[in-house]
Design a protein around this motif. Structure first.
Motif, PDB file in Angstrom:
ATOM      1  N   LYS A  76      -5.523  -3.857  -1.232  1.00 43.85           N
ATOM      2  CA  LYS A  76      -6.135  -5.344  -1.560  1.00 43.85           C
ATOM      3  C   LYS A  76      -7.450  -4.457  -1.769  1.00 43.85           C
ATOM      4  N   SER A  77      -7.902  -3.589  -0.192  1.00 41.48           N
ATOM      5  CA  SER A  77      -9.541  -3.134  -0.515  1.00 41.48           C
ATOM      6  C   SER A  77      -8.778  -1.617  -1.514  1.00 41.48           C
ATOM      7  N   LYS A  78      -8.102  -1.184  -2.018  1.00 40.81           N
ATOM      8  CA  LYS A  78      -8.248   0.018  -3.025  1.00 40.81           C
ATOM      9  C   LYS A  78      -8.696   1.033  -1.758  1.00 40.81           C
ATOM     10  N   THR A  79      -9.070   1.397  -1.451  1.00 36.53           N
ATOM     11  CA  THR A  79      -9.860   2.406  -0.308  1.00 36.53           C
ATOM     12  C   THR A  79      -9.394   3.445   0.362  1.00 36.53           C
ATOM     13  N   LEU A  80      -8.824   4.447   0.545  1.00 33.37           N
ATOM     14  CA  LEU A  80      -8.386   5.574   1.431  1.00 33.37           C
ATOM     15  C   LEU A  80      -9.289   5.427   2.841  1.00 33.37           C
ATOM     16  N   ARG A  81      -8.162   5.154   3.598  1.00 32.09           N
ATOM     17  CA  ARG A  81      -8.627   5.116   4.777  1.00 32.09           C
ATOM     18  C   ARG A  81      -7.838   6.230   5.835  1.00 32.09           C
ATOM     19  N   MET A  82      -8.888   6.843   6.576  1.00 34.26           N
ATOM     20  CA  MET A  82      -8.029   8.183   7.328  1.00 34.26           C
ATOM     21  C   MET A  82      -7.360   6.729   8.856  1.00 34.26           C
ATOM     22  N   MET A  83      -6.659   7.209   9.501  1.00 32.64           N
ATOM     23  CA  MET A  83      -5.953   6.458  10.464  1.00 32.64           C
ATOM     24  C   MET A  83      -6.450   7.082  12.191  1.00 32.64           C
ATOM     25  N   PRO A  84      -6.900   6.344  12.353  1.00 29.33           N
ATOM     26  CA  PRO A  84      -7.233   7.001  13.523  1.00 29.33           C
ATOM     27  C   PRO A  84      -6.499   7.386  14.351  1.00 29.33           C
ATOM     28  N   GLY A 108       1.127  -1.617   0.064  1.00 25.43           N
ATOM     29  CA  GLY A 108      -0.051  -0.135   0.348  1.00 25.43           C
ATOM     30  C   GLY A 108       0.917   1.126   0.126  1.00 25.43           C
ATOM     31  N   VAL A 109       0.238   2.430   0.596  1.00 31.91           N
ATOM     32  CA  VAL A 109       0.981   3.591   0.361  1.00 31.91           C
ATOM     33  C   VAL A 109       0.316   4.795   1.558  1.00 31.91           C
ATOM     34  N   ILE A 110       0.854   5.517   2.045  1.00 33.39           N
ATOM     35  CA  ILE A 110      -0.014   5.832   3.637  1.00 33.39           C
ATOM     36  C   ILE A 110       0.861   7.754   3.100  1.00 33.39           C
ATOM     37  N   LEU A 111       0.114   8.263   3.574  1.00 34.44           N
ATOM     38  CA  LEU A 111       0.242   9.974   3.334  1.00 34.44           C
ATOM     39  C   LEU A 111      -0.125  10.536   4.727  1.00 34.44           C
ATOM     40  N   ALA A 112       0.790  11.570   4.863  1.00 34.75           N
ATOM     41  CA  ALA A 112       1.130  11.790   6.859  1.00 34.75           C
ATOM     42  C   ALA A 112       1.540  13.236   6.818  1.00 34.75           C
ATOM     43  N   VAL A 113       1.355  14.004   7.893  1.00 36.80           N
ATOM     44  CA  VAL A 113       1.020  15.860   7.609  1.00 36.80           C
ATOM     45  C   VAL A 113       1.146  16.021   9.334  1.00 36.80           C
ATOM     46  N   ALA A 122       2.042  22.306  -3.076  1.00 36.65           N
ATOM     47  CA  ALA A 122       2.657  21.214  -3.606  1.00 36.65           C
ATOM     48  C   ALA A 122       1.078  20.251  -3.508  1.00 36.65           C
ATOM     49  N   LEU A 123       1.038  19.451  -3.743  1.00 35.57           N
ATOM     50  CA  LEU A 123       0.439  18.436  -3.369  1.00 35.57           C
ATOM     51  C   LEU A 123       1.576  16.870  -3.908  1.00 35.57           C
ATOM     52  N   ILE A 124       0.700  15.669  -3.055  1.00 34.54           N
ATOM     53  CA  ILE A 124       1.735  14.910  -3.131  1.00 34.54           C
ATOM     54  C   ILE A 124       0.450  13.710  -3.157  1.00 34.54           C
ATOM     55  N   LEU A 125       0.738  13.436  -4.203  1.00 39.53           N
ATOM     56  CA  LEU A 125      -1.459  12.120  -4.345  1.00 39.53           C
ATOM     57  C   LEU A 125      -0.680  10.648  -4.310  1.00 39.53           C
ATOM     58  N   ALA A 126      -1.432   9.975  -3.964  1.00 45.53           N
ATOM     59  CA  ALA A 126      -1.242   8.722  -3.884  1.00 45.53           C
ATOM     60  C   ALA A 126      -2.197   7.152  -3.863  1.00 45.53           C
ATOM     61  N   GLY A 127      -2.201   6.754  -4.172  1.00 51.15           N
ATOM     62  CA  GLY A 127      -3.223   5.658  -4.922  1.00 51.15           C
ATOM     63  C   GLY A 127      -2.594   4.200  -5.269  1.00 51.15           C
ATOM     64  N   VAL A 128      -3.665   3.755  -5.498  1.00 53.88           N
ATOM     65  CA  VAL A 128      -3.509   1.954  -5.947  1.00 53.88           C
ATOM     66  C   VAL A 128      -4.158   2.085  -6.964  1.00 53.88           C
ATOM     67  N   ASP A 129      -3.655   2.034  -8.150  1.00 58.53           N
ATOM     68  CA  ASP A 129      -5.081   0.883  -9.160  1.00 58.53           C
ATOM     69  C   ASP A 129      -4.461   0.566 -10.213  1.00 58.53           C
ATOM     70  N   LYS A 130      -5.070   0.063 -11.721  1.00 55.45           N
ATOM     71  CA  LYS A 130      -4.839  -1.019 -12.123  1.00 55.45           C
ATOM     72  C   LYS A 130      -3.017  -1.204 -13.012  1.00 55.45           C
ATOM     73  N   ASN A 131      -2.363  -0.184 -12.195  1.00 57.52           N
ATOM     74  CA  ASN A 131      -0.980  -0.150 -12.828  1.00 57.52           C
ATOM     75  C   ASN A 131      -0.321   0.117 -11.206  1.00 57.52           C
ATOM     76  N   GLY A 132      -1.370  -0.510 -10.439  1.00 57.17           N
ATOM     77  CA  GLY A 132      -0.206  -0.730  -9.036  1.00 57.17           C
ATOM     78  C   GLY A 132      -0.261   0.576  -8.209  1.00 57.17           C
ATOM     79  N   ILE A 133       0.492   0.860  -7.487  1.00 59.33           N
ATOM     80  CA  ILE A 133       0.351   1.788  -6.458  1.00 59.33           C
ATOM     81  C   ILE A 133       1.535   2.695  -6.661  1.00 59.33           C
TER      82      ILE A 133
END
Length: 243
Positions: free
Chosen positions: A217-225, A45-50, A134-145
């Motif tokens: 696996k889920s390919k869905t963004l989840r905000m971490m509690p 997967g991939v993560i975004l942190a700020v 500036a923007l950091i884009l992250a995601g999972v698609d048919k090409n992978g991460i």
């Protein structure tokens, strides 16, 4: 003001004699003054942190620097956040239009390129200024991460790990030393929190940290509690105490 910049920073469409667009450079400097944002790819997967600095009476339930573009794509921003919201609205429209027209989810790189094209347009027309974000884009698609960075000049580049904002040079060095291609999602979260603590004025607590995860696996963004972020923070503290 430097003599070379005199007069050439008043218009976005004017190049200086040494081939520079000062308004674009000023916009990039705005990004450097923003609070830290980073993205890290992992094997699953991939993560975004700020880092978000809030005031004592401010309600901080809503994340101000991480946005969801589509189910499978997230975005982290550093710089002038109102500019980020404009680009986020544009990216969401682009992603939903892709679903309606082609009946498939949009690629992460496609969104990054579209946002970069939008930013580039604002570097060549009079009467407008470049986006100061500036923007950091992250995601999972048919090409992978996918993990991409766009900046006010209209450039977009793919990364395995990237940091923007205040202290990003120091964090980038830290990522270069500690990032591995086989890093797990959990270890990537620990590395991200460790990086934020490195440059933040607050060395304890996690109220100033926001983190989002998109797993393969889920390919869905989840905000971490907050509780989960605190668990990773404890691992960082344990790691520091052992070293």
């Amino acid at each position: 003001m430097l003599p070379a910049a005199a007069g050439y920073d008043r218009g976005i469409t004017v190049f200086s004699p040494d081939g520079r667009l000062y308004q674009v450079e000023y916009a990039i400097e705005t990004v450097r003054r923003g609070t830290l944002a980073l993205g890290i790819k992992s094997t699953d997967g991939v993560i975004l942190a700020v880092e978000e600095k809030t005031r004592k009476l401010q309600i901080s339930n809503v994340t101000q620097k991480i946005f969801q573009i589509d189910d499978h794509i997230g975005l982290a921003a550093a710089g002038y956040i109102p500019d980020a919201r404009t680009q986020v609205d544009h990216a969401r429209f682009f992603a939903q239009s892709n679903r309606l027209i082609y009946d498939e989810v949009v690629d992460v790189e496609g969104v990054a390129k579209n946002l970069a094209d939008m930013a580039q347009q604002y570097t060549q027309y009079a009467g407008a200024r470049p986006f100061g974000v500036a923007l950091i884009l992250a995601g999972v698609d048919k090409n992978g991460i996918g993990l991409y960075l766009t900046d006010p000049s209209g450039t977009y580049i793919g990364y395995d790990a990237v940091a923007i904002g205040a202290g990003s040079e120091q964090v980038t060095e830290h990522l270069e030393k500690n990032y591995r291609n086989d890093i797990s999602l959990d270890k990537a979260c620990v590395l991200a929190i460790e990086s934020i603590f490195m440059v933040s004025e607050e060395k304890t607590g996690t109220k100033h940290i926001r983190l989002a995860v998109i797993d393969s696996k889920s390919k869905t963004l989840r905000m971490m509690p907050l509780e989960e972020i605190e668990n990773y923070s404890k691992q960082v503290q344990d790691k520091e105490s052992q070293s």
